[in-house]
Motif scaffolding. Structure first.
Motif, PDB file in Angstrom:
ATOM      1  N   ASP A 268       0.810  -1.215   0.000  1.00 19.29           N
ATOM      2  CA  ASP A 268       0.000   0.000   0.000  1.00 19.29           C
ATOM      3  C   ASP A 268       0.848   1.273   0.000  1.00 19.29           C
ATOM      4  OD1 ASP A 268      -2.567  -1.306   0.165  1.00 19.29           O
ATOM      5  OD2 ASP A 268      -2.129  -1.740   2.259  1.00 19.29           O
ATOM      6  N   VAL A 269       2.134   1.165   0.347  1.00 12.54           N
ATOM      7  CA  VAL A 269       2.995   2.345   0.522  1.00 12.54           C
ATOM      8  C   VAL A 269       3.368   2.934  -0.837  1.00 12.54           C
ATOM      9  CG1 VAL A 269       5.214   3.172   1.399  1.00 12.54           C
ATOM     10  CG2 VAL A 269       3.884   1.484   2.720  1.00 12.54           C
ATOM     11  N   THR A 270       3.185   4.237  -0.972  1.00  7.20           N
ATOM     12  CA  THR A 270       3.512   4.933  -2.222  1.00  7.20           C
ATOM     13  C   THR A 270       4.764   5.804  -2.109  1.00  7.20           C
ATOM     14  OG1 THR A 270       2.074   6.798  -1.624  1.00  7.20           O
ATOM     15  CG2 THR A 270       1.088   4.995  -2.904  1.00  7.20           C
ATOM     16  N   HIS A 271       5.118   6.192  -0.863  1.00 10.04           N
ATOM     17  CA  HIS A 271       6.271   7.061  -0.647  1.00 10.04           C
ATOM     18  C   HIS A 271       6.962   6.640   0.654  1.00 10.04           C
ATOM     19  CE1 HIS A 271       3.476   9.414  -3.089  1.00 10.04           C
ATOM     20  NE2 HIS A 271       4.485  10.183  -3.495  1.00 10.04           N
TER      21      HIS A 271
ATOM     22  N   ILE B 201       7.997  -3.123  -0.285  1.00 14.07           N
ATOM     23  CA  ILE B 201       7.316  -1.927  -0.788  1.00 14.07           C
ATOM     24  C   ILE B 201       7.533  -1.857  -2.296  1.00 14.07           C
ATOM     25  CG2 ILE B 201       7.385   0.604  -0.727  1.00 14.07           C
ATOM     26  CD1 ILE B 201       8.240   0.353   2.226  1.00 14.07           C
ATOM     27  N   PRO B 202       6.546  -1.429  -3.073  1.00 16.70           N
ATOM     28  CA  PRO B 202       6.740  -1.336  -4.526  1.00 16.70           C
ATOM     29  C   PRO B 202       7.993  -0.544  -4.898  1.00 16.70           C
ATOM     30  CG  PRO B 202       4.435  -0.985  -3.983  1.00 16.70           C
ATOM     31  CD  PRO B 202       5.171  -1.044  -2.676  1.00 16.70           C
TER      32      PRO B 202
ATOM     33  N   SER C 269       8.472   1.249  -7.239  1.00 12.32           N
ATOM     34  CA  SER C 269       8.117   2.560  -7.795  1.00 12.32           C
ATOM     35  C   SER C 269       7.876   3.611  -6.723  1.00 12.32           C
ATOM     36  CB  SER C 269       6.850   2.423  -8.655  1.00 12.32           C
ATOM     37  OG  SER C 269       5.766   1.909  -7.876  1.00 12.32           O
ATOM     38  N   ALA C 270       7.891   3.212  -5.440  1.00 13.85           N
ATOM     39  CA  ALA C 270       7.651   4.163  -4.356  1.00 13.85           C
ATOM     40  C   ALA C 270       8.724   5.249  -4.365  1.00 13.85           C
ATOM     41  CB  ALA C 270       7.636   3.453  -3.015  1.00 13.85           C
ATOM     42  N   GLU C 271       8.296   6.503  -4.260  1.00 16.86           N
ATOM     43  CA  GLU C 271       9.247   7.614  -4.207  1.00 16.86           C
ATOM     44  C   GLU C 271       9.901   7.636  -2.828  1.00 16.86           C
ATOM     45  OE1 GLU C 271       7.352  11.250  -5.254  1.00 16.86           O
ATOM     46  OE2 GLU C 271       6.525  10.460  -7.126  1.00 16.86           O
TER      47      GLU C 271
ATOM     48  N   GLN D 287      -0.969  14.762  -3.568  1.00 19.01           N
ATOM     49  CA  GLN D 287      -1.272  13.524  -4.294  1.00 19.01           C
ATOM     50  C   GLN D 287      -2.289  12.715  -3.495  1.00 19.01           C
ATOM     51  OE1 GLN D 287       3.353  12.924  -4.973  1.00 19.01           O
ATOM     52  NE2 GLN D 287       2.224  11.572  -6.346  1.00 19.01           N
TER      53      GLN D 287
ATOM     54  N   SER E 228      -2.300   9.007  -1.380  1.00 21.39           N
ATOM     55  CA  SER E 228      -0.941   8.565  -1.060  1.00 21.39           C
ATOM     56  C   SER E 228      -0.887   7.916   0.316  1.00 21.39           C
ATOM     57  CB  SER E 228       0.029   9.757  -1.088  1.00 21.39           C
ATOM     58  OG  SER E 228       0.099  10.328  -2.370  1.00 21.39           O
TER      59      SER E 228
END
Length: 375
Positions: free
Chosen positions: A116-119, A143-144, A146-148, A174, A177
């Protein structure tokens, strides 16, 4: 846009340092004369700290002595003086483990998964390496990719609020997020035997720990219901003086802390002028004050004319963990988040202090207490 701290997780190393035994360890070091022994006794005994935690072990600790004890002590009696590089190698080995433990705790409490983590936002001032803890958190937790990722470095004890502020800005910009914020500090890596009163104070108050927060914005992801902290306003201020009274530099034998006796006096003198405009006369139900030390808490309490119970959580965390630099305020906020006595809509104000002197403030509202029980 509503942004919330959904959960806070914490982690500490296994080695627990009892303050009295650690005091005696430092007092027994070679070269400690009668005056220095008295300074050590006063700094430790007046610290209002009972225990701290350390990745070192070996300082007559309770629990695991830790494989790092041989790097810092000889026969668990003589305190050694390893190079900064050697100390940083221990940071590189231990900081990611502690960061991951706190992050897992936060995700579990939030009812979310690493997917679920995006950053990811990390903060630390007690070690450096790259790719750093932010990178390793992504790999270790799943964590993906692609996460910033963002790292806030060397902002000292106040860094948690800039990290949360950055996470809030991301969440607001965003929607949807989910930002993992992790503050990890291994302050004990930089201890040394010294006759310098400022270094003695540092040896008496700093400990190791990691705090992690899950920050999210609407639409809040599906999760197990429970209390959260709705994020309000942040502010930052620099005191009129103090730049030479609290700083943190890199030396040949560890990072060197300067923390003079002027720090509590400056904070006490200026705290009302900093906090007043931020409050605007509003009531506060709970205070989260960074425990830079007992005297800092005393000066804040006096300067803001707070009752004893307003400072209790901060004093409890100081007593049980010492000053873990940027991670400490997250330990305090975690307890406030779990406080059953606080009603829906309770107002929470946080204060942190860092090199400069810098005063960071934040406002939160405790919400979701009717939707579920505390974990």
């Amino acid at each position: 846009m509503v942004t919330q701290i959904l959960a806070i997780g914490t982690a500490v190393p296994s080695a627990r340092l009892a303050q009295e035994r650690t005091r005696d360890f430092f007092a027994a070091q070679p070269g400690v004369n009668r005056l220095t022994s008295r300074l050590i006794g006063a700094a430790f005994d007046q610290s209002a700290i009972d225990t701290r935690y350390s990745v070192i072990g070996g300082l007559d600790s309770v629990g695991d002595a830790s494989s790092n004890s041989d790097v810092f002590t000889e026969n668990r009696e003589l305190l050694l003086s390893p190079s900064t590089g050697t100390r940083n190698l221990v940071y590189r080995r231990e900081a990611p483990l502690l960061s991951a433990a706190a992050a897992r705790d936060a995700l579990e409490r939030a009812g979310l998964s690493p997917a679920d983590v995006t950053h990811v936002v990390t903060a630390s001032c007690t070690g450096f390496f790259a790719p750093g803890p932010d990178f390793l958190l992504v790999k270790e937790l799943g964590i993906p990719a692609s996460a910033e990722r963002y790292n806030i470095g060397f902002m000292g004890c106040a860094a948690a609020f800039p990290a949360l502020r950055a996470a809030t800005r991301i969440a607001d910009a965003q929607p949807g997020s989910v930002i993992l914020v992790v503050c990890t500090e291994l302050c004990s890596l930089h201890i040394r035997s010294s006759n310098d009163p400022e270094q003695i104070v540092a040896s008496a108050v700093f400990g190791d720990g990691s705090g992690a927060a899950i920050v999210a914005s609407d639409p809040i992801p599906d999760r197990q219901a429970g209390p959260a902290l709705q994020v309000g306003a942040f502010s930052t201020a620099i005191t009129a003086d103090g730049e030479q009274d609290m700083d943190w530099t890199i030396g040949d034998h560890g990072f060197e802390m300067r923390l003079t006796a002027n720090v509590p006096r400056i904070i006490g003198r200026e705290i009302a002028d900093v906090v007043g405009p931020m409050l605007g006369g509003a009531d506060v139900d709970a205070w989260a004050v960074h425990p830079g030390g007992r005297s800092v808490l005393d000066r804040v309490q006096g300067g803001l004319e707070l009752a004893d119970d307003a400072m209790q959580v901060s004093r409890d965390v100081l007593r049980e963990y010492g000053n873990m630099s940027s991670a400490t305020i997250l330990f305090i906020l975690q307890r406030i988040l779990a406080d059953h006595s606080l009603p829906e809509g309770a107002s929470v104000v946080g204060l942190c202090f860092g090199p400069g002197l810098t005063v960071e403030t934040a406002r939160f509202t405790r919400v979701g207490t009717e939707a579920g029980s505390d974990k």
